[in-house]
Motif scaffolding. Structure first.
Motif, PDB file in Angstrom:
ATOM      1  N   PHE A  25       0.831  -1.203   0.000  1.00  8.43           N
ATOM      2  CA  PHE A  25       0.000   0.000   0.000  1.00  8.43           C
ATOM      3  C   PHE A  25       0.868   1.257   0.000  1.00  8.43           C
ATOM      4  CE2 PHE A  25      -1.938   3.425   2.534  1.00  8.43           C
ATOM      5  CZ  PHE A  25      -2.916   3.804   1.634  1.00  8.43           C
ATOM      6  N   ARG A  26       1.895   1.270   0.822  1.00  7.46           N
ATOM      7  CA  ARG A  26       2.787   2.444   0.881  1.00  7.46           C
ATOM      8  C   ARG A  26       3.418   2.742  -0.470  1.00  7.46           C
ATOM      9  NH1 ARG A  26       5.392   0.409   6.314  1.00  7.46           N
ATOM     10  NH2 ARG A  26       3.922   1.320   7.799  1.00  7.46           N
ATOM     11  N   LYS A  27       3.794   1.696  -1.208  1.00  6.91           N
ATOM     12  CA  LYS A  27       4.449   1.884  -2.501  1.00  6.91           C
ATOM     13  C   LYS A  27       3.455   2.195  -3.615  1.00  6.91           C
ATOM     14  CE  LYS A  27       8.365  -1.077  -1.469  1.00  6.91           C
ATOM     15  NZ  LYS A  27       8.970  -2.387  -1.713  1.00  6.91           N
ATOM     16  N   SER A  28       2.290   1.550  -3.567  1.00  8.13           N
ATOM     17  CA  SER A  28       1.356   1.648  -4.698  1.00  8.13           C
ATOM     18  C   SER A  28       0.204   2.614  -4.480  1.00  8.13           C
ATOM     19  CB  SER A  28       0.763   0.264  -4.994  1.00  8.13           C
ATOM     20  OG  SER A  28      -0.134  -0.117  -3.953  1.00  8.13           O
ATOM     21  N   GLY A  29      -0.205   2.822  -3.224  1.00  8.09           N
ATOM     22  CA  GLY A  29      -1.371   3.661  -2.938  1.00  8.09           C
ATOM     23  C   GLY A  29      -2.700   2.984  -3.233  1.00  8.09           C
ATOM     24  N   ARG A  30      -2.695   1.700  -3.532  1.00  9.93           N
ATOM     25  CA  ARG A  30      -3.924   0.982  -3.878  1.00  9.93           C
ATOM     26  C   ARG A  30      -4.662   0.594  -2.597  1.00  9.93           C
ATOM     27  NH1 ARG A  30      -1.883  -2.460  -9.137  1.00  9.93           N
ATOM     28  NH2 ARG A  30      -3.773  -3.663  -8.764  1.00  9.93           N
ATOM     29  N   LYS A  31      -5.700   1.361  -2.276  1.00 11.76           N
ATOM     30  CA  LYS A  31      -6.420   1.215  -1.007  1.00 11.76           C
ATOM     31  C   LYS A  31      -7.180  -0.091  -0.871  1.00 11.76           C
ATOM     32  CE  LYS A  31      -7.062   6.158  -0.764  1.00 11.76           C
ATOM     33  NZ  LYS A  31      -8.007   7.239  -0.944  1.00 11.76           N
ATOM     34  N   SER A  32      -7.604  -0.695  -1.966  1.00  6.79           N
ATOM     35  CA  SER A  32      -8.415  -1.905  -1.861  1.00  6.79           C
ATOM     36  C   SER A  32      -7.619  -3.088  -1.311  1.00  6.79           C
ATOM     37  CB  SER A  32      -9.051  -2.261  -3.204  1.00  6.79           C
ATOM     38  OG  SER A  32      -8.078  -2.614  -4.159  1.00  6.79           O
ATOM     39  N   VAL A  33      -6.316  -2.914  -1.099  1.00  2.00           N
ATOM     40  CA  VAL A  33      -5.516  -3.956  -0.456  1.00  2.00           C
ATOM     41  C   VAL A  33      -6.055  -4.244   0.945  1.00  2.00           C
ATOM     42  CG1 VAL A  33      -3.762  -2.459   0.566  1.00  2.00           C
ATOM     43  CG2 VAL A  33      -3.160  -4.781  -0.057  1.00  2.00           C
ATOM     44  N   TYR A  34      -6.694  -3.261   1.567  1.00  2.00           N
ATOM     45  CA  TYR A  34      -7.204  -3.428   2.923  1.00  2.00           C
ATOM     46  C   TYR A  34      -8.654  -3.905   2.985  1.00  2.00           C
ATOM     47  CZ  TYR A  34      -3.008  -1.127   4.576  1.00  2.00           C
ATOM     48  OH  TYR A  34      -1.709  -0.813   4.856  1.00  2.00           O
ATOM     49  N   LEU A  35      -9.335  -4.006   1.857  1.00  2.00           N
ATOM     50  CA  LEU A  35     -10.749  -4.371   1.883  1.00  2.00           C
ATOM     51  C   LEU A  35     -10.969  -5.856   2.162  1.00  2.00           C
ATOM     52  CD1 LEU A  35     -13.642  -3.471   1.642  1.00  2.00           C
ATOM     53  CD2 LEU A  35     -13.523  -3.976  -0.789  1.00  2.00           C
ATOM     54  N   ILE A  36     -10.193  -6.710   1.519  1.00  2.00           N
ATOM     55  CA  ILE A  36     -10.345  -8.152   1.678  1.00  2.00           C
ATOM     56  C   ILE A  36      -9.068  -8.689   2.313  1.00  2.00           C
ATOM     57  CG2 ILE A  36     -10.610 -10.337   0.442  1.00  2.00           C
ATOM     58  CD1 ILE A  36     -12.282  -8.930  -1.607  1.00  2.00           C
ATOM     59  N   PRO A  37      -9.181  -9.553   3.307  1.00  2.00           N
ATOM     60  CA  PRO A  37      -7.976 -10.104   3.935  1.00  2.00           C
ATOM     61  C   PRO A  37      -7.232 -11.027   2.967  1.00  2.00           C
ATOM     62  CG  PRO A  37      -9.911 -11.234   4.742  1.00  2.00           C
ATOM     63  CD  PRO A  37     -10.410 -10.103   3.885  1.00  2.00           C
ATOM     64  N   PRO A  38      -6.033 -11.437   3.321  1.00  2.00           N
ATOM     65  CA  PRO A  38      -5.290 -12.369   2.462  1.00  2.00           C
ATOM     66  C   PRO A  38      -6.000 -13.724   2.389  1.00  2.00           C
ATOM     67  CG  PRO A  38      -3.833 -11.316   4.064  1.00  2.00           C
ATOM     68  CD  PRO A  38      -5.233 -10.973   4.454  1.00  2.00           C
ATOM     69  N   ILE A  39      -6.650 -13.977   1.269  1.00  2.00           N
ATOM     70  CA  ILE A  39      -7.371 -15.219   1.022  1.00  2.00           C
ATOM     71  C   ILE A  39      -7.081 -15.671  -0.407  1.00  2.00           C
ATOM     72  CG2 ILE A  39      -9.263 -14.800   2.652  1.00  2.00           C
ATOM     73  CD1 ILE A  39     -10.967 -13.798   0.308  1.00  2.00           C
ATOM     74  N   VAL A  40      -7.405 -16.903  -0.707  1.00  2.00           N
ATOM     75  CA  VAL A  40      -7.321 -17.402  -2.082  1.00  2.00           C
ATOM     76  C   VAL A  40      -8.749 -17.529  -2.590  1.00  2.00           C
ATOM     77  CG1 VAL A  40      -6.609 -19.297  -3.578  1.00  2.00           C
ATOM     78  CG2 VAL A  40      -5.160 -18.613  -1.654  1.00  2.00           C
ATOM     79  N   ILE A  41      -9.124 -16.643  -3.501  1.00  2.00           N
ATOM     80  CA  ILE A  41     -10.481 -16.673  -4.057  1.00  2.00           C
ATOM     81  C   ILE A  41     -10.549 -17.780  -5.106  1.00  2.00           C
ATOM     82  CG2 ILE A  41     -12.242 -15.394  -5.332  1.00  2.00           C
ATOM     83  CD1 ILE A  41     -11.094 -12.816  -4.082  1.00  2.00           C
ATOM     84  N   LEU A  42     -11.493 -18.700  -4.900  1.00  2.00           N
ATOM     85  CA  LEU A  42     -11.647 -19.845  -5.792  1.00  2.00           C
ATOM     86  C   LEU A  42     -12.671 -19.602  -6.888  1.00  2.00           C
ATOM     87  CD1 LEU A  42     -11.652 -22.630  -3.059  1.00  2.00           C
ATOM     88  CD2 LEU A  42      -9.756 -22.009  -4.584  1.00  2.00           C
TER      89      LEU A  42
END
Length: 143
Positions: A25-42
């Motif tokens: 997030f700090r490098k890219s500014g892409r806020k949606s990184v915080y919307l969904i936790p680290p998961i594997v979407i199937l």
């Protein structure tokens, strides 16, 4: 609101991922990184009560890709992910550890997470403001 089927990772790997996501997030500014936790979407919603079988380790690659759900870190064991999707009645779709909801490539996605283990399979819904787990089934990975 889209409804998805996903795999949740164990707490140790989740904490490692969150540190990497903060850096992303700090490098890219892409806020949606915080919307969904680290998961594997199937894929879309499926019946998670059926028995699924998989074993072995899963490894996160140090590269990212994009699918219809956003940007993700690639998983080396693509065929194992396809097998899980088939067992759940889902279409095969390349996926990995979800990073954000953006559907365009980024140069900032780097990870040192390495090996991951799965804790649960979930049904969740989300939009640009909210993420909520609707159903959760704990899983045990064979050894």
């Amino acid at each position: 609101m889209p409804i998805i089927t996903a795999l949740e990772i164990k707490e140790d790997e989740n904490l490692k991922a969150l540190k990497i996501y903060t850096d992303f997030f700090r490098k890219s500014g892409r806020k949606s990184v915080y919307l969904i936790p680290p998961i594997v979407i199937l894929g879309n919603e499926s019946e998670i009560e059926r028995h699924i079988s998989f074993n072995g380790d899963f490894h996160i690659e140090n590269s990212a890709s994009v699918n219809k759900y956003g940007t993700y870190f690639k998983i080396k064991e693509t065929e194992k992910i396809f097998d899980i999707q088939r067992q759940l009645g889902l279409s095969e779709m390349e996926s990995g550890l979800n990073l954000d909801l953006e559907r365009y490539q980024t140069d900032y996605a780097q990870t040192t997470i390495g090996k991951i283990r799965f804790e649960s399979i979930i049904i969740a819904r989300y939009d640009e403001f909210e993420y909520k787990v609707i159903k959760r089934k704990r899983i045990s990975m064979g050894r």
